[in-house]
Motif scaffolding. Structure first.
Motif, PDB file in Angstrom:
ATOM      1  N   PHE A  38       0.816  -1.205   0.000  1.00  0.00           N
ATOM      2  CA  PHE A  38       0.000   0.000   0.000  1.00  0.00           C
ATOM      3  C   PHE A  38       0.862   1.275   0.000  1.00  0.00           C
ATOM      4  O   PHE A  38       0.440   2.315  -0.506  1.00  0.00           O
ATOM      5  N   VAL A  39       2.080   1.186   0.566  1.00  0.00           N
ATOM      6  CA  VAL A  39       3.010   2.319   0.463  1.00  0.00           C
ATOM      7  C   VAL A  39       3.400   2.527  -1.001  1.00  0.00           C
ATOM      8  O   VAL A  39       3.418   3.657  -1.512  1.00  0.00           O
ATOM      9  N   LEU A  40       3.726   1.416  -1.694  1.00  0.00           N
ATOM     10  CA  LEU A  40       4.079   1.497  -3.107  1.00  0.00           C
ATOM     11  C   LEU A  40       2.899   2.028  -3.925  1.00  0.00           C
ATOM     12  O   LEU A  40       3.074   2.893  -4.802  1.00  0.00           O
ATOM     13  N   GLU A  41       1.727   1.540  -3.619  1.00  0.00           N
ATOM     14  CA  GLU A  41       0.526   1.971  -4.328  1.00  0.00           C
ATOM     15  C   GLU A  41       0.312   3.480  -4.169  1.00  0.00           C
ATOM     16  O   GLU A  41       0.031   4.189  -5.150  1.00  0.00           O
ATOM     17  N   LYS A  42       0.447   3.966  -2.946  1.00  0.00           N
ATOM     18  CA  LYS A  42       0.251   5.391  -2.683  1.00  0.00           C
ATOM     19  C   LYS A  42       1.254   6.230  -3.457  1.00  0.00           C
ATOM     20  O   LYS A  42       0.940   7.330  -3.939  1.00  0.00           O
ATOM     21  N   LEU A  43       2.480   5.713  -3.587  1.00  0.00           N
ATOM     22  CA  LEU A  43       3.520   6.419  -4.322  1.00  0.00           C
ATOM     23  C   LEU A  43       3.186   6.520  -5.808  1.00  0.00           C
ATOM     24  O   LEU A  43       3.435   7.548  -6.448  1.00  0.00           O
ATOM     25  N   LEU A  44       2.581   5.480  -6.368  1.00  0.00           N
ATOM     26  CA  LEU A  44       2.406   5.377  -7.815  1.00  0.00           C
ATOM     27  C   LEU A  44       1.051   5.844  -8.328  1.00  0.00           C
ATOM     28  O   LEU A  44       0.902   6.135  -9.514  1.00  0.00           O
ATOM     29  N   VAL A  45       0.054   5.886  -7.462  1.00  0.00           N
ATOM     30  CA  VAL A  45      -1.315   6.066  -7.934  1.00  0.00           C
ATOM     31  C   VAL A  45      -1.553   7.418  -8.599  1.00  0.00           C
ATOM     32  O   VAL A  45      -2.428   7.544  -9.474  1.00  0.00           O
ATOM     33  N   SER A  46      -0.762   8.406  -8.248  1.00  0.00           N
ATOM     34  CA  SER A  46      -1.005   9.745  -8.786  1.00  0.00           C
ATOM     35  C   SER A  46      -0.739   9.856 -10.284  1.00  0.00           C
ATOM     36  O   SER A  46      -1.220  10.782 -10.940  1.00  0.00           O
ATOM     37  N   GLN A  47       0.014   8.923 -10.852  1.00  0.00           N
ATOM     38  CA  GLN A  47       0.369   9.024 -12.273  1.00  0.00           C
ATOM     39  C   GLN A  47      -0.758   8.586 -13.207  1.00  0.00           C
ATOM     40  O   GLN A  47      -0.713   8.866 -14.403  1.00  0.00           O
ATOM     41  N   PHE A  48      -1.801   7.918 -12.664  1.00  0.00           N
ATOM     42  CA  PHE A  48      -2.813   7.330 -13.534  1.00  0.00           C
ATOM     43  C   PHE A  48      -3.938   8.315 -13.846  1.00  0.00           C
ATOM     44  O   PHE A  48      -4.482   8.969 -12.965  1.00  0.00           O
ATOM     45  N   ASN A  49      -4.288   8.364 -15.116  1.00  0.00           N
ATOM     46  CA  ASN A  49      -5.455   9.133 -15.544  1.00  0.00           C
ATOM     47  C   ASN A  49      -6.736   8.388 -15.254  1.00  0.00           C
ATOM     48  O   ASN A  49      -7.804   8.995 -15.086  1.00  0.00           O
ATOM     49  N   GLN A  50      -6.637   7.048 -15.215  1.00  0.00           N
ATOM     50  CA  GLN A  50      -7.781   6.200 -14.901  1.00  0.00           C
ATOM     51  C   GLN A  50      -7.327   5.011 -14.078  1.00  0.00           C
ATOM     52  O   GLN A  50      -6.243   4.466 -14.300  1.00  0.00           O
ATOM     53  N   ILE A  51      -8.177   4.618 -13.125  1.00  0.00           N
ATOM     54  CA  ILE A  51      -8.010   3.349 -12.428  1.00  0.00           C
ATOM     55  C   ILE A  51      -9.318   2.607 -12.594  1.00  0.00           C
ATOM     56  O   ILE A  51     -10.370   3.067 -12.126  1.00  0.00           O
ATOM     57  N   LEU A  52      -9.278   1.477 -13.279  1.00  0.00           N
ATOM     58  CA  LEU A  52     -10.482   0.735 -13.620  1.00  0.00           C
ATOM     59  C   LEU A  52     -10.458  -0.625 -12.945  1.00  0.00           C
ATOM     60  O   LEU A  52      -9.496  -1.389 -13.106  1.00  0.00           O
ATOM     61  N   SER A  53     -11.498  -0.935 -12.189  1.00  0.00           N
ATOM     62  CA  SER A  53     -11.587  -2.209 -11.485  1.00  0.00           C
ATOM     63  C   SER A  53     -12.820  -2.979 -11.927  1.00  0.00           C
ATOM     64  O   SER A  53     -13.902  -2.400 -12.086  1.00  0.00           O
ATOM     65  N   CYS A  54     -12.657  -4.291 -12.110  1.00  0.00           N
ATOM     66  CA  CYS A  54     -13.796  -5.141 -12.456  1.00  0.00           C
ATOM     67  C   CYS A  54     -14.531  -5.612 -11.208  1.00  0.00           C
ATOM     68  O   CYS A  54     -15.445  -6.438 -11.299  1.00  0.00           O
ATOM     69  N   ASN A  55     -14.129  -5.090 -10.052  1.00  0.00           N
ATOM     70  CA  ASN A  55     -14.766  -5.434  -8.784  1.00  0.00           C
ATOM     71  C   ASN A  55     -15.265  -4.140  -8.132  1.00  0.00           C
ATOM     72  O   ASN A  55     -14.483  -3.235  -7.850  1.00  0.00           O
ATOM     73  N   THR A  56     -16.567  -4.051  -7.909  1.00  0.00           N
ATOM     74  CA  THR A  56     -17.143  -2.804  -7.396  1.00  0.00           C
ATOM     75  C   THR A  56     -16.634  -2.476  -5.995  1.00  0.00           C
ATOM     76  O   THR A  56     -16.451  -1.302  -5.655  1.00  0.00           O
ATOM     77  N   ASP A  57     -16.403  -3.499  -5.171  1.00  0.00           N
ATOM     78  CA  ASP A  57     -15.894  -3.253  -3.815  1.00  0.00           C
ATOM     79  C   ASP A  57     -14.496  -2.644  -3.865  1.00  0.00           C
ATOM     80  O   ASP A  57     -14.173  -1.729  -3.094  1.00  0.00           O
ATOM     81  N   THR A  58     -13.659  -3.131  -4.776  1.00  0.00           N
ATOM     82  CA  THR A  58     -12.310  -2.593  -4.905  1.00  0.00           C
ATOM     83  C   THR A  58     -12.341  -1.167  -5.435  1.00  0.00           C
ATOM     84  O   THR A  58     -11.577  -0.303  -4.981  1.00  0.00           O
ATOM     85  N   ALA A  59     -13.227  -0.897  -6.391  1.00  0.00           N
ATOM     86  CA  ALA A  59     -13.351   0.471  -6.901  1.00  0.00           C
ATOM     87  C   ALA A  59     -13.716   1.433  -5.783  1.00  0.00           C
ATOM     88  O   ALA A  59     -13.146   2.530  -5.662  1.00  0.00           O
ATOM     89  N   GLU A  60     -14.655   1.030  -4.917  1.00  0.00           N
ATOM     90  CA  GLU A  60     -15.058   1.880  -3.795  1.00  0.00           C
ATOM     91  C   GLU A  60     -13.922   2.022  -2.785  1.00  0.00           C
ATOM     92  O   GLU A  60     -13.699   3.110  -2.227  1.00  0.00           O
ATOM     93  N   LEU A  61     -13.179   0.937  -2.543  1.00  0.00           N
ATOM     94  CA  LEU A  61     -12.037   0.993  -1.639  1.00  0.00           C
ATOM     95  C   LEU A  61     -11.019   2.021  -2.113  1.00  0.00           C
ATOM     96  O   LEU A  61     -10.502   2.822  -1.320  1.00  0.00           O
TER      97      LEU A  61
END
Length: 402
Positions: free
Chosen positions: A151-174
């Motif tokens: 989750f530390v790595l994720e927090k570092l990298l997430v800002s670069q994405f124009n879109q984050i697409l999940s096929c799981n609604t619970d994960t999208a909400e998370l």
């Protein structure tokens, strides 16, 4: 006007028989890519003495694409001591593959892309929360040993994405909760199946093909087949699958296992231990067309997973007119209808076997038409075409602002 370029990043070779929903989805994106796009794939090679590290113009599903193999990977169905994702990420640092659109299906390789220009999309294929918790001590990925680091790595990298697409609604909400500043870029996306390959047979043809398979395997004509397809991997829990067949206790039911992986030896041992050798056929990795044929003649598809996103193989089974029995995980329980399958309340052999028995004893309650109807909103032509159309609109909009 030049074509917009889409580059897809994943650690596989689409011309090799490989197992997994991510691979299948990428193949669909390659196959259904409109001619208005130039499509590239950064993957791996599985044959020795072939060109590594150079772009090649190749053909896939009748379309010309550009392919860059980063390294040789002979078998991506089995985990090695050094995770394949780490090897892939390390090799990706040697190149700059920026393009108009970039699709990533793992987080780790985006370490290399952080400063690349272009629109970046991250696809999330599993229920991340459940995956990191290691349900039933199922250590399916190394990150489960240290989820905080992930989750530390994720927090570092997430800002670069124009879109984050999940096929799981619970994960999208998370993700919306974890990253409120990026919430407007996080969305649910339907997984999709290739509707040109997966389709049902008439009842008569299904019965004919079922009897023919029984004959080829030297089984009684009345044998009914249940199917599992996927990696033999802790996430899928194939040991539970085999124990389910034992709990079913029906000698006229034969289990087909299409797939391979690190648990293959354990699965074979369990089959022998339970005295089921005459009731199970291990098929190994099969092609997509071979899998479609199996779906169409089987009575039930079984999924015993500990966690999931939205497994493509479930959509493929339903599209083939085959009802599904699944554990209560992932997105499947949210769209499976009472007449297209059963969601098990417990991940136990007895509970799953009871569900399989209900379908086998009363197939009229799970008609082919209902199964196909449940899957139809996820047909590739509808889902993937919409993704490309949205990309094209954004492309035209960006050129208008130049």
């Amino acid at each position: 006007m030049r074509k917009p370029v889409l580059t897809i990043f994943y650690q596989f070779n689409p011309w090799h028989s490989t197992i997994g929903g991510i691979q299948t989805l990428i193949k669909i994106f390659l196959k259904y890519a409109p001619n208005e796009f130039e499509v590239r794939l950064v993957g791996t090679e599985y044959k020795p003495n072939q060109t590594i590290g150079k772009w090649q113009v190749v053909e896939f599903a009748g379309k010309k694409i550009k392919f860059l193999p980063l390294f040789t990977l002979e078998n991506d169905n089995v985990r090695s001591l050094v995770p394949t994702t780490i090897k892939y990420t390390a090799n990706l640092f040697k190149y700059c593959c920026e393009s108009d659109f970039m699709h990533f299906h793992r987080l780790e390789p985006t370490l290399a892309s952080f400063y690349w220009r272009g629109e970046k999309t991250l696809f999330i294929h599993n229920d991340i929360r459940t995956q990191m918790q290691g349900v039933d001590n199922t250590k399916a990925i190394l990150w489960q040993k240290c989820p905080a680091a992930y989750f530390v790595l994720e927090k570092l990298l997430v800002s670069q994405f124009n879109q984050i697409l999940s096929c799981n609604t619970d994960t999208a909400e998370l993700y919306r909760q974890r990253y409120p500043k990026s919430a407007d870029r996080i969305a649910y996306i339907k997984n999709s199946y290739d509707n040109e390959i997966f389709y049902p047979l008439t009842s008569k043809d299904r019965e004919t093909q079922r009897r023919e398979l029984a004959y080829r395997l030297g089984l009684p004509e009345e044998t009914r087949f249940v199917l599992f397809a996927g990696r033999l991997h802790p996430q899928k829990d194939p040991i539970l699958l085999v124990r389910t067949l034992a709990a079913l206790g029906d000698p006229n039911v034969h289990l087909l296992i299409a797939g391979s992986g690190e648990l293959e030896a354990e699965v074979l041992t369990e089959i022998g231990h339970l005295g089921l050798c005459s009731q199970v056929t291990m098929l190994g990795a099969v092609t997509q067309n071979e899998l479609a044929q199996l779906h169409r003649l089987c009575s039930v598809f079984i999924l015993t997973s500990a966690y999931e996103g939205l497994p493509l193989v479930v959509l493929e089974a339903l599209a083939s007119g085959t009802p599904v029995v699944t554990t209560k995980c992932g997105e499947t329980p949210k769209f499976l209808t009472p007449n297209s399958g059963i969601v098990c309340s417990e991940r136990t052999p007895t509970c799953i076997a009871d569900a399989v028995r209900k379908i086998l004893q009363h197939p009229e309650n799970f008609p082919s038409e209902s199964c196909v109807q449940a899957a139809s909103p996820y047909a590739a032509f509808n889902v993937v075409t919409q993704v490309y159309n949205d990309m094209w609109r954004r492309w035209e909009g960006s050129r208008g602002r130049e």
